[in-house]
Motif scaffolding. Structure first.
Motif, PDB file in Angstrom:
ATOM      1  N   GLU A  15       1.122  -1.140  -0.034  1.00  0.00           N
ATOM      2  CA  GLU A  15      -0.109  -0.047  -0.012  1.00  0.00           C
ATOM      3  C   GLU A  15       0.899   1.211  -0.010  1.00  0.00           C
ATOM      4  N   LEU A  16       0.237   2.293  -0.699  1.00  0.00           N
ATOM      5  CA  LEU A  16       1.199   3.301  -0.747  1.00  0.00           C
ATOM      6  C   LEU A  16       0.063   4.494  -0.775  1.00  0.00           C
ATOM      7  N   PRO A  17       0.022   5.767   0.016  1.00  0.00           N
ATOM      8  CA  PRO A  17      -0.848   6.814  -0.131  1.00  0.00           C
ATOM      9  C   PRO A  17      -0.798   7.494  -1.561  1.00  0.00           C
ATOM     10  N   ARG A  18      -1.792   7.733  -1.996  1.00  0.00           N
ATOM     11  CA  ARG A  18      -2.054   8.183  -3.269  1.00  0.00           C
ATOM     12  C   ARG A  18      -1.335   9.282  -3.698  1.00  0.00           C
ATOM     13  N   VAL A  33       2.927  -6.666 -12.302  1.00  0.00           N
ATOM     14  CA  VAL A  33       2.472  -6.051 -11.100  1.00  0.00           C
ATOM     15  C   VAL A  33       1.040  -5.315 -11.239  1.00  0.00           C
ATOM     16  N   GLN A  34       0.010  -5.275 -10.356  1.00  0.00           N
ATOM     17  CA  GLN A  34      -1.385  -4.761 -10.715  1.00  0.00           C
ATOM     18  C   GLN A  34      -1.473  -3.864  -9.551  1.00  0.00           C
ATOM     19  N   ILE A  35      -2.214  -2.708  -9.907  1.00  0.00           N
ATOM     20  CA  ILE A  35      -2.616  -1.764  -9.079  1.00  0.00           C
ATOM     21  C   ILE A  35      -4.002  -1.473  -8.923  1.00  0.00           C
ATOM     22  N   ALA A  36      -4.552  -0.830  -7.728  1.00  0.00           N
ATOM     23  CA  ALA A  36      -5.926  -0.516  -7.346  1.00  0.00           C
ATOM     24  C   ALA A  36      -6.073   0.556  -6.333  1.00  0.00           C
ATOM     25  N   LEU A  42      -3.507   3.460  -2.643  1.00  0.00           N
ATOM     26  CA  LEU A  42      -3.004   2.576  -3.778  1.00  0.00           C
ATOM     27  C   LEU A  42      -2.724   1.455  -3.403  1.00  0.00           C
ATOM     28  N   TRP A  43      -3.216   0.294  -3.797  1.00  0.00           N
ATOM     29  CA  TRP A  43      -2.770  -1.237  -3.440  1.00  0.00           C
ATOM     30  C   TRP A  43      -2.043  -1.876  -4.826  1.00  0.00           C
ATOM     31  N   VAL A  64       4.440   0.464   1.916  1.00  0.00           N
ATOM     32  CA  VAL A  64       4.437  -0.527   3.081  1.00  0.00           C
ATOM     33  C   VAL A  64       4.141  -1.740   2.345  1.00  0.00           C
ATOM     34  N   LEU A  65       5.194  -2.921   2.364  1.00  0.00           N
ATOM     35  CA  LEU A  65       4.949  -4.127   1.715  1.00  0.00           C
ATOM     36  C   LEU A  65       4.368  -5.149   2.780  1.00  0.00           C
ATOM     37  N   TYR A  66       3.604  -6.075   2.344  1.00  0.00           N
ATOM     38  CA  TYR A  66       3.219  -6.945   3.230  1.00  0.00           C
ATOM     39  C   TYR A  66       3.080  -8.327   2.643  1.00  0.00           C
ATOM     40  N   GLU A  67       2.927  -9.473   3.243  1.00  0.00           N
ATOM     41  CA  GLU A  67       2.718 -10.920   2.973  1.00  0.00           C
ATOM     42  C   GLU A  67       1.444 -11.008   3.118  1.00  0.00           C
TER      43      GLU A  67
END
Length: 247
Positions: A15-18, A33-36, A42-43, A64-67
């Motif tokens: 996730e990232l602030p838009r 990579v895909q984005i939403a 932004l995801w 922020v990167l997650y599993e």
């Protein structure tokens, strides 16, 4: 028997602030990579394990990167989830969702005022040199010593106090070398930040292929009309030197 966790394929989300969308330019050409968009966030998904550890990812602020495990988001090496992953998001390939833009720049390079602001980065591939930019005062004694069979394969033009030579093989002279890509002359050891940028720039700024686009490491560009190039010869060089003395 319990499954070995080390053999599981990890699935990543980020996730990232838009408002920080611009930093994604570094990964725009990662077509896996895909984005939403989710309001102000932004995801992203689809990262490989190598991409998740890459410098491009680590250098992004507020990224922020997650599993993803069973619908829950875990930060790196965390045992407790941070949150649930949102569902019903509309995903798009990142290279289509983030259009390329070419903002204007007023930087000046060799006297040219209007520029395309593009980023170059050090490349990992080696390419044969196709052009050489030399300071005239540093080569004026060397040109007459060059054999005719080398000069006849070269075209050249003058840019202020420099000479640009094109042809293979290049002359053995001091200067800065460039390699050719889609009509662009790029500094040796550098390439465009985005792999598909060279063809897009050619379509927009050199559609007729009647120019060479000479780039510097800071992303500024000088167009060189091919009709301004002339065959290289000792007499041509000496005439240019004489003309410069009269100016």
């Amino acid at each position: 028997m319990a499954e070995d966790p080390s053999k599981c394929i990890k699935e990543f989300r980020a996730e990232l602030p838009r408002v920080n969308e611009d930093v994604l330019g570094a990964v725009r050409d990662w077509k896996n990579v895909q984005i939403a968009v989710d309001e102000d966030t932004l995801w992203l998904k689809g990262f490989t394990a190598e991409q998740a550890e890459s410098p491009e990812i680590r250098q992004m602020l507020d990224f922020v990167l997650y599993e993803l495990r069973d619908g829950l988001l875990f930060k790196k090496e965390a045992l407790v989830p941070t949150k649930k992953m949102r569902t019903a998001l509309l995903w798009s390939p990142i290279h289509k969702a983030l259009p390329l833009t070419f903002p204007a720049s007023n930087q000046n390079y060799f006297g040219i005022e209007e520029k395309v602001q593009v980023r170059l980065k050090p490349g990992i591939e080696e390419h044969p040199a196709a052009a050489l930019l030399s300071i005239l005062s540093e080569i004026k004694e060397s040109i007459p010593a060059q054999p005719d069979f080398k000069l006849e394969k070269i075209e050249w033009t003058v840019i202020n106090d420099k000479a640009l030579f094109l042809g293979i093989p290049l002359l053995s002279l001091p200067g800065k070398t460039y390699w050719e890509k889609d009509g662009h002359l790029l500094p040796a050891g550098y390439d465009f930040e985005f792999k598909n940028l060279s063809s897009l720039l050619r379509q927009q700024y050199n559609k007729e292929s009647d120019k060479w686009l000479l780039w510097s490491e800071d992303g500024t560009c000088l167009p060189i009309k091919k009709e301004d190039l002339r065959p290289m010869s000792v007499s041509s060089f000496r005439l240019t030197e004489k003309t410069r003395e009269w100016i």
